[in-house]
Design an enzyme around this catalytic site. Structure first.
Site, PDB file in Angstrom:
ATOM      1  N   GLU A 174       0.840  -1.199   0.000  1.00 13.33           N
ATOM      2  CA  GLU A 174       0.000   0.000   0.000  1.00 13.33           C
ATOM      3  C   GLU A 174       0.880   1.257   0.000  1.00 13.33           C
ATOM      4  O   GLU A 174       1.798   1.388   0.817  1.00 13.33           O
ATOM      5  CB  GLU A 174      -0.856  -0.029   1.282  1.00 13.33           C
ATOM      6  CG  GLU A 174      -1.795   1.139   1.442  1.00 13.33           C
ATOM      7  CD  GLU A 174      -2.625   1.053   2.726  1.00 13.33           C
ATOM      8  OE1 GLU A 174      -2.358   0.149   3.558  1.00 13.33           O
ATOM      9  OE2 GLU A 174      -3.534   1.881   2.887  1.00 13.33           O
ATOM     10  N   LYS A 213      -8.625   2.219  -1.983  1.00 17.31           N
ATOM     11  CA  LYS A 213      -9.109   1.516  -0.794  1.00 17.31           C
ATOM     12  C   LYS A 213     -10.595   1.807  -0.586  1.00 17.31           C
ATOM     13  O   LYS A 213     -11.028   2.963  -0.617  1.00 17.31           O
ATOM     14  CB  LYS A 213      -8.285   1.964   0.416  1.00 17.31           C
ATOM     15  CG  LYS A 213      -8.641   1.275   1.708  1.00 17.31           C
ATOM     16  CD  LYS A 213      -7.439   1.081   2.629  1.00 17.31           C
ATOM     17  CE  LYS A 213      -6.802   2.367   3.083  1.00 17.31           C
ATOM     18  NZ  LYS A 213      -5.790   2.101   4.133  1.00 17.31           N
ATOM     19  N   CYS A 223      -5.501  -3.270   2.276  1.00 20.86           N
ATOM     20  CA  CYS A 223      -5.467  -3.253   3.743  1.00 20.86           C
ATOM     21  C   CYS A 223      -6.835  -3.321   4.447  1.00 20.86           C
ATOM     22  O   CYS A 223      -7.371  -4.391   4.621  1.00 20.86           O
ATOM     23  CB  CYS A 223      -4.682  -2.019   4.205  1.00 20.86           C
ATOM     24  SG  CYS A 223      -3.900  -2.254   5.817  1.00 20.86           S
TER      25      CYS A 223
END
Lengths: 585, 585
Positions: A44, A126, A162
């Protein structure tokens, strides 16, 4: 079933160092290609570093991240890796977003791109944004609303970032709905004690929910006061672990996977939680069958003490490197805190880069010097002694101080000494405060709290003892000299700012203190709950009052180091609590 | 039309001091009742203080706030004010909320209650939550989803909290849909330069959108490094201002309003943005007609310099009072920064509570002492001189420092001196750094940055000059001695840490520096945009680099004071930018 050789690059990135991060990604892609990888992944925001915090709101930085992504794609293509799909996290923005309620200025995205033939062929952001503890991502990012799927050699690979795995719903069930053969999540998940076990169970559960093999690529290293512990995982659709990367070390996990063939018709439309499938086919045909050679391995787990100690070493090493320092300076009192700090520094940077200075006063015990000398001998760090008596006398002659003012003066003279040597010689100063004493305010502002980095600020005193003993045992196991003098471990802790002073004059015994602190600071529990756990009410109230007052003083006079609530990581916002006391006494 | 006498209590609250805040609310309710009010209001979170930050996530604190609300309701009833509806902000939680994605732990609410006959007859929470600049309310609160309406003497009063007016949609249009006769918004809106004008236009616009008279009750005072400027407003449905409260002073605005009668059938159902009307009738019948007597007044506006100066005085006064200090200590260099800081402190706390100390070194000019003495004479503050030569010599003899290390040492010896006197005598230390020098890192960590509070840390140097001149003129206008020595204003700024040193050795001229800083720090503009505004590229790049490095050092070694991006108020999160430079050079 189609095969795929996956390369998970568990690497460190530096916030803001776009050029350096590009170089690292190119270097590790080269390594992955040399290992024969068919799909390569990076963590990330590997391109920008993580966390970028308010840099996300600076449009020139977002522009620079986007430009760096183009540069990276072109570089990879120029170097002959154009056919190799590379998934990499970066900072982007949502195009044409108009300002609206609840949307951060400039509509930044915690994004990732699939690079192929010199271009970003698929980008996504995300979906689930964390907004608790060390995270404030509702402040920084707009969520992604797609399920990105890239077809590589006949396998549909669903992509996530994540928090997408940490929250229920969203991309995990959507991966199942879309019938993907692999779920690849890239992460920058800060280290906490015992979080590795939690993460393992999480990924096992999510793999079963997604109904496919799930690869969890972690970041490693440190950024400011966050540590990333690595520990990347690959888990099959039954939740069985296929591969596990080492904790606390940079590296590339390469493994051969057999994965379900993608359906001829790519998934499309709206799937779970309103996510729109965005599908790109890079290569529809499976590879010719080959003999699987690489398994990724299963790295041995560190035990609890080694894990914490490693986190402290990795965090300090990353901090020094990223801030351009190669040497550190530590005031050595002969006590366990400065001794452990020095041992960590020697492990992180080499003893030749560690400078210790003993600064005795008239209240210093003989063993304060001899234990510090012993530490220097054992570790090989650079050592000198500079007494503070002349400076102390100069102040006392001018001001005639007494009591606490006189005690704090000694500590501040040492802080000034360390900063002078730091300015003169170019080392950064390490603050040796531990979490127990910082939590209750048992330290001197601008004195022993002076320092750029506090390696043990998030470690309770009882754990300090355990770590010192572990480190000495580990040395013996390796046939080396234990770094920490036995006397530093066994003698009663003392600030030595007045004759005969010991910590227990002012504080409860550390095991009791730490148990109460853990409930109050880490566990957010109130006085009643702590008393119910079996602690004396008067002691609990006194301790909580010390914590409240110290939290308040930290805000009043921000010191060189802060403690964090959750064992490791950045500060949460500390409220001013001098007026708020647990009243149920 | 029905009449109503409205009392808006523009008061200060202290975070965490629930008992003290209850007392203040009772006292001001008594005052309101004595003025014959029919409806009484207090600011956002007046009961807990604002902002509570992570205290919102501590369930024992939420419990305490709820208990304090019950106590307050009972107290008001016992004291004979049970029939008088009181609107007051407090901290609550959403009952029975299960943990879910994006919801803060414990589901806290930025709430308000209408108290009547000893009970909270209606409660509601802020619908629009700010999550930018100094605000992080997505982290702390769940939004309210109702339109609360209370019927008082035949008038429907719709209720809102702060950000509900700053964002489009939600309670403002809902107020119109529900046909309310009055919109009452309670606020805790931090001061920024020129925000009063913005706020005025906002409330005028929202009153027209709501289609009814709109009362905007502001908080006053300071909490940590936030200042609340007061300036409560009442605006009619055409956007005309009916009443305006003073800036920067506590008080109660009472005014008689004629308002539309409520419809016989109370509003109900779902209105704009999905808000559900929650209606409570306290008194359905209008009052017998009476002669309006109170107009609330229109307080004279402060001019720009007086406004900023007042904010600095109010902020410091609140900080000292809330933290239990009555006296302050300032190092006096004879320069303009420490002179203005001292003048502010004298205005905030009285000269008898201000202690100045000159700490000359061998590099100090003669005028550094004489100007400091002159300041002391003009203001009447307590003054002493303590030379730092003996301490300086003691360090130099031991360490043999040179260059920057020698310069910084002098500054740190003064910091240690101030802290020693603070510990000995009980004053808090004020840091005299201004925003220009802090932004570019032109100060010494643990030296001149030492201090609990930096009164002028958010003020650029060019504004410092203006404020000093304004303060002196104001004194002359009042027939008083101007506090700030003319020589402190007119001489070239210097740190006096080496022979002949002046600020412009290291920095651009302040007007140029400040213009660039305002664009970069406050305006989030990049190098290209600043150059396009007419500044030399080399100078811009050099300045931006200084800011980036200083931001990075503030993170590396957190100093006693931080600057804020937006003129006043708390820090935004400062990213580490040592590796990120505006590259477009």
């Amino acid at each position: 079933m189609p095969q795929l050789r996956l390369a998970l690059n568990q690497i460190d990135s530096t916030v803001g160092d776009l050029a350096g991060n590009v170089e690292a990604i190119v270097r590790w892609t080269r390594h992955s290609a040399e290992q024969g990888a068919h799909l390569v992944a990076f963590p990330e925001m590997a391109l920008t570093g993580y966390p970028v915090e308010d840099l996300a709101l600076r449009s020139s930085f977002v522009d620079a991240s986007r430009a760096a992504l183009r540069t990276l794609a072109a570089r990879l293509n120029d170097e002959g890796y154009g056919e190799l799909p590379v998934v990499v996290g970066y900072l982007d923005r949502t195009e044409e977003a108009k300002p609206k309620y609840g949307q951060p200025a400039g509509a930044p995205r915690d994004a990732a791109a699939v690079l192929h033939r010199g271009e970003a062929v698929l980008t996504y952001s995300k979906h689930h944004l964390p907004n608790y503890g060390v995270f404030d991502e509702f402040r920084y990012f707009v969520p992604g609303e797609t399920l990105p799927v890239v077809r590589v050699h006949g396998v549909d690979v669903a992509l996530a970032i994540c928090e997408d795995l940490w929250q229920d719903g969203g991309r995990v069930p959507a991966t199942r709905t879309a019938g993907a053969g692999l779920l690849l999540s890239i992460n920058a998940s800060p280290y906490e004690r015992n979080k590795d076990d939690q993460r393992l169970e999480l990924v096992r559960k999510r793999a079963q929910e997604a109904g496919c093999t799930t690869a969890y690529l972690a970041m490693i290293g440190g950024q400011d006061d966050i540590v990333f512990d690595g520990d990347s995982l690959v888990v099959d659709r039954h939740g069985e672990v296929i591969a596990r990367a080492p904790q606390f070390s940079e590296g590339c996990v390469v493994l051969d996977l057999e994965l379900p063939a993608a359906a001829p018709e790519p998934p499309s439309g709206i799937v779970d939680d309103g996510l729109r499938v965005e599908h790109v086919t890079l290569s529809g045909e499976p590879l010719a069958a080959y003999r699987p050679e690489l398994t990724g391995g299963y790295a041995e787990r560190l035990d609890d003490d080694e894990e914490v100690y490693s986190a402290l070493v990795v965090g300090l090493r990353a901090y020094a490197a990223k801030n351009g320092f190669s040497s550190v300076l530590i005031g050595l009192s002969g006590g366990i805190d400065s001794a452990l700090t020095a041992a960590i520094a020697c492990d992180a940077l080499g003893a030749q880069n560690v400078y210790g200075v003993a600064m005795p006063s008239r209240y210093s015990s003989d063993h304060s010097i001899s234990d510090a000398e012993d530490l220097a001998r054992r570790t090989g760090l650079n050592f000198r002694t500079v007494p503070i008596a002349p400076m102390f006398d100069a102040y006392m002659d001018s001001l005639g101080l007494t009591g606490l003012a006189e005690e704090n003066l000694q500590s501040r003279l040492r802080g000034t000494m360390l900063m002078a040597l730091s300015n003169q010689e170019g080392h950064i100063v390490l603050a040796p405060g531990n979490k127990s004493e910082l939590a209750v305010g048992y330290s001197t502002l601008y004195g022993d709290s002076v320092g750029a980095y506090g390696p043990i600020k998030d470690v309770y005193k009882s754990v300090i003892f355990r770590l010192a003993e572990w480190r000495n045992r580990a040395a013996l196991d390796r046939g080396q000299t234990p770094p920490i003098p036995e006397n530093s471990i066994s003698k009663p802790p003392s600030a030595e700012l007045r004759p005969g002073q010991v910590d227990t004059d002012s504080l409860p015994d550390y095991p009791v203190l730490d148990a109460i602190l853990e409930m109050y600071v880490d566990g957010d529990q109130g006085a009643d709950a702590i008393v119910a756990a079996g602690y004396d009410r008067e002691l609990v109230v006194k301790t909580l009052r010390m914590v409240d007052t110290a939290e308040y003083k930290r805000r009043q006079y921000p010191p060189g180091t802060k403690i964090s609530a959750k064992g490791f990581g950045k500060d949460r916002r500390l409220p001013i609590t001098n007026h708020w006391r647990e009243k149920s006494v």
